[in-house]
Design a protein around this motif. Sequence first.
Motif, PDB file in Angstrom:
ATOM      1  N   PHE A  37      51.680  32.626  34.464  1.00 19.32           N
ATOM      2  CA  PHE A  37      50.604  33.401  35.078  1.00 19.32           C
ATOM      3  C   PHE A  37      51.137  34.607  35.851  1.00 19.32           C
ATOM      4  O   PHE A  37      50.463  35.637  35.925  1.00 19.32           O
ATOM      5  CB  PHE A  37      49.744  32.498  35.968  1.00 19.32           C
ATOM      6  CG  PHE A  37      48.786  31.660  35.169  1.00 19.32           C
ATOM      7  CD1 PHE A  37      47.603  32.212  34.697  1.00 19.32           C
ATOM      8  CD2 PHE A  37      49.080  30.347  34.848  1.00 19.32           C
ATOM      9  CE1 PHE A  37      46.723  31.461  33.933  1.00 19.32           C
ATOM     10  CE2 PHE A  37      48.208  29.587  34.084  1.00 19.32           C
ATOM     11  CZ  PHE A  37      47.024  30.136  33.620  1.00 19.32           C
ATOM     12  N   GLU A  38      52.326  34.479  36.393  1.00 23.22           N
ATOM     13  CA  GLU A  38      52.954  35.624  37.060  1.00 23.22           C
ATOM     14  C   GLU A  38      53.225  36.736  36.054  1.00 23.22           C
ATOM     15  O   GLU A  38      52.968  37.915  36.321  1.00 23.22           O
ATOM     16  CB  GLU A  38      54.268  35.205  37.722  1.00 23.22           C
ATOM     17  CG  GLU A  38      54.087  34.677  39.118  1.00 23.22           C
ATOM     18  CD  GLU A  38      55.418  34.329  39.782  1.00 23.22           C
ATOM     19  OE1 GLU A  38      55.364  33.635  40.796  1.00 23.22           O
ATOM     20  OE2 GLU A  38      56.474  34.736  39.274  1.00 23.22           O
ATOM     21  N   VAL A  40      51.731  37.333  33.239  1.00 17.71           N
ATOM     22  CA  VAL A  40      50.471  37.948  32.807  1.00 17.71           C
ATOM     23  C   VAL A  40      49.947  38.879  33.898  1.00 17.71           C
ATOM     24  O   VAL A  40      49.491  40.000  33.626  1.00 17.71           O
ATOM     25  CB  VAL A  40      49.429  36.865  32.463  1.00 17.71           C
ATOM     26  CG1 VAL A  40      48.051  37.478  32.251  1.00 17.71           C
ATOM     27  CG2 VAL A  40      49.853  36.102  31.220  1.00 17.71           C
ATOM     28  N   SER A  41      50.033  38.423  35.142  1.00 18.96           N
ATOM     29  CA  SER A  41      49.539  39.244  36.252  1.00 18.96           C
ATOM     30  C   SER A  41      50.300  40.561  36.352  1.00 18.96           C
ATOM     31  O   SER A  41      49.697  41.630  36.507  1.00 18.96           O
ATOM     32  CB  SER A  41      49.661  38.450  37.556  1.00 18.96           C
ATOM     33  OG  SER A  41      49.215  39.219  38.633  1.00 18.96           O
ATOM     34  N   VAL A  42      51.614  40.490  36.228  1.00 20.55           N
ATOM     35  CA  VAL A  42      52.437  41.704  36.289  1.00 20.55           C
ATOM     36  C   VAL A  42      52.106  42.620  35.110  1.00 20.55           C
ATOM     37  O   VAL A  42      51.947  43.837  35.262  1.00 20.55           O
ATOM     38  CB  VAL A  42      53.944  41.346  36.295  1.00 20.55           C
ATOM     39  CG1 VAL A  42      54.800  42.588  36.089  1.00 20.55           C
ATOM     40  CG2 VAL A  42      54.310  40.656  37.607  1.00 20.55           C
ATOM     41  N   ARG A  44      49.320  42.801  33.450  1.00 28.21           N
ATOM     42  CA  ARG A  44      48.002  43.426  33.659  1.00 28.21           C
ATOM     43  C   ARG A  44      48.158  44.629  34.580  1.00 28.21           C
ATOM     44  O   ARG A  44      47.595  45.690  34.344  1.00 28.21           O
ATOM     45  CB  ARG A  44      47.026  42.445  34.308  1.00 28.21           C
ATOM     46  CG  ARG A  44      46.436  41.430  33.375  1.00 28.21           C
ATOM     47  CD  ARG A  44      45.489  40.512  34.126  1.00 28.21           C
ATOM     48  NE  ARG A  44      44.164  41.100  34.326  1.00 28.21           N
ATOM     49  CZ  ARG A  44      43.217  40.540  35.070  1.00 28.21           C
ATOM     50  NH1 ARG A  44      43.441  39.399  35.702  1.00 28.21           N
ATOM     51  NH2 ARG A  44      42.044  41.120  35.201  1.00 28.21           N
ATOM     52  N   HIS A  45      48.936  44.413  35.639  1.00 26.07           N
ATOM     53  CA  HIS A  45      49.114  45.465  36.646  1.00 26.07           C
ATOM     54  C   HIS A  45      49.822  46.681  36.053  1.00 26.07           C
ATOM     55  O   HIS A  45      49.502  47.821  36.393  1.00 26.07           O
ATOM     56  CB  HIS A  45      49.911  44.884  37.818  1.00 26.07           C
ATOM     57  CG  HIS A  45      49.973  45.786  38.998  1.00 26.07           C
ATOM     58  ND1 HIS A  45      48.861  46.091  39.755  1.00 26.07           N
ATOM     59  CD2 HIS A  45      51.002  46.475  39.544  1.00 26.07           C
ATOM     60  CE1 HIS A  45      49.208  46.920  40.719  1.00 26.07           C
ATOM     61  NE2 HIS A  45      50.505  47.171  40.612  1.00 26.07           N
ATOM     62  N   LEU A  49      50.154  44.380  28.955  1.00 24.57           N
ATOM     63  CA  LEU A  49      49.626  43.176  28.314  1.00 24.57           C
ATOM     64  C   LEU A  49      48.897  43.581  27.030  1.00 24.57           C
ATOM     65  O   LEU A  49      48.131  44.546  27.022  1.00 24.57           O
ATOM     66  CB  LEU A  49      48.656  42.474  29.263  1.00 24.57           C
ATOM     67  CG  LEU A  49      48.151  41.098  28.848  1.00 24.57           C
ATOM     68  CD1 LEU A  49      49.302  40.090  28.811  1.00 24.57           C
ATOM     69  CD2 LEU A  49      47.078  40.605  29.827  1.00 24.57           C
ATOM     70  N   VAL A  70      45.475  45.478  26.530  1.00 20.33           N
ATOM     71  CA  VAL A  70      44.381  44.918  27.329  1.00 20.33           C
ATOM     72  C   VAL A  70      44.066  45.896  28.455  1.00 20.33           C
ATOM     73  O   VAL A  70      44.907  46.162  29.316  1.00 20.33           O
ATOM     74  CB  VAL A  70      44.753  43.534  27.903  1.00 20.33           C
ATOM     75  CG1 VAL A  70      43.601  42.975  28.742  1.00 20.33           C
ATOM     76  CG2 VAL A  70      45.104  42.570  26.777  1.00 20.33           C
ATOM     77  N   GLN A  71      42.856  46.431  28.432  1.00 19.77           N
ATOM     78  CA  GLN A  71      42.433  47.380  29.469  1.00 19.77           C
ATOM     79  C   GLN A  71      42.196  46.648  30.792  1.00 19.77           C
ATOM     80  O   GLN A  71      41.978  45.444  30.815  1.00 19.77           O
ATOM     81  CB  GLN A  71      41.123  48.061  29.043  1.00 19.77           C
ATOM     82  CG  GLN A  71      41.104  48.613  27.646  1.00 19.77           C
ATOM     83  CD  GLN A  71      41.887  49.909  27.514  1.00 19.77           C
ATOM     84  OE1 GLN A  71      42.079  50.613  28.485  1.00 19.77           O
ATOM     85  NE2 GLN A  71      42.351  50.207  26.326  1.00 19.77           N
ATOM     86  N   ASN A  72      42.208  47.417  31.859  1.00 16.69           N
ATOM     87  CA  ASN A  72      41.907  46.829  33.169  1.00 16.69           C
ATOM     88  C   ASN A  72      40.475  46.306  33.203  1.00 16.69           C
ATOM     89  O   ASN A  72      39.571  46.956  32.675  1.00 16.69           O
ATOM     90  CB  ASN A  72      42.064  47.882  34.273  1.00 16.69           C
ATOM     91  CG  ASN A  72      43.516  48.070  34.647  1.00 16.69           C
ATOM     92  OD1 ASN A  72      44.374  47.255  34.298  1.00 16.69           O
ATOM     93  ND2 ASN A  72      43.812  49.146  35.346  1.00 16.69           N
ATOM     94  N   ASN A  73      40.314  45.161  33.818  1.00 15.61           N
ATOM     95  CA  ASN A  73      38.966  44.620  33.991  1.00 15.61           C
ATOM     96  C   ASN A  73      38.890  43.796  35.261  1.00 15.61           C
ATOM     97  O   ASN A  73      39.909  43.396  35.823  1.00 15.61           O
ATOM     98  CB  ASN A  73      38.556  43.757  32.786  1.00 15.61           C
ATOM     99  CG  ASN A  73      39.264  42.422  32.766  1.00 15.61           C
ATOM    100  OD1 ASN A  73      40.468  42.358  33.009  1.00 15.61           O
ATOM    101  ND2 ASN A  73      38.533  41.362  32.484  1.00 15.61           N
TER     102      ASN A  73
END
Lengths: 79, 158
Positions: A37-38, A40-42, A44-45, A49, A70-73
């Motif tokens: 999950f870390e 994926v979070s990084v 996304r930021h 991703l 993957v766009q920001n959401n």
Amino acid sequence: MGDLERLTAAEGLDRLTKVLTESFGQEPSGAVMQELFENVSVARHTRTLTFASGVGLTTAQPPAARATPVQNNTFFGAP
Amino acid sequence: MRFDTPRPLTAAQQYMALRCNPSCEGRGRLRGNTLTWRFPVRPTPLSRRYSARLEHRQGKSPQVYIENPNLPVLADGRRLPHVYDQSPTRLCLYLPGSGEFGAWMRLDQTIVPWTGLWLLYFEGWLLSGDWLGGGVHPPDPETPRRRRQVERPRRGQS
């Protein structure tokens, strides 16, 4: 059923983690999920991703040719 | 004539984009200005295989439902987070009015990947009860003046 068989039969991160916890303890299984999950979070930021059918979400760089960024959401709705 | 406002995509354009994007494997149907797209989603190779249905009517917000497996059953009585409806489960994938999604944006580049992301966090939530994907919570209807509660994505489980 052996540990390996139970692992391969488990579908879903939640069930897989439960099997891992039963076999190896809370600490290593928790660490595996935390890292996932870390990452994926990084990703996304940093907008690295990607998503592809059959593969799912990946943070690999460079991304696969078929992958879609993957766009920001912001998830909406009651928690 | 104004050039600063992007033109909304038609349902036919959205349908063609879904069909032509190799990362959006699925099957669909286009009828007039309405499209339905059914697609498999597996957020990670270790995740379940989900069946999703995207419904979109031109000029309206797209709606995504998870048809299989039954998410409320997996949740075992807990209320699903970040959904418009519990059953059939309709996902809340973006913040309305934020500009994250607009009628000129492609469904295959926004809604479909967000569905995979939602399902990833759903499996994390099944495990821990924590939603790690962040989000915005609408105000409690009993306290309408309260501001939206914003929660940023968390890095892993606590």
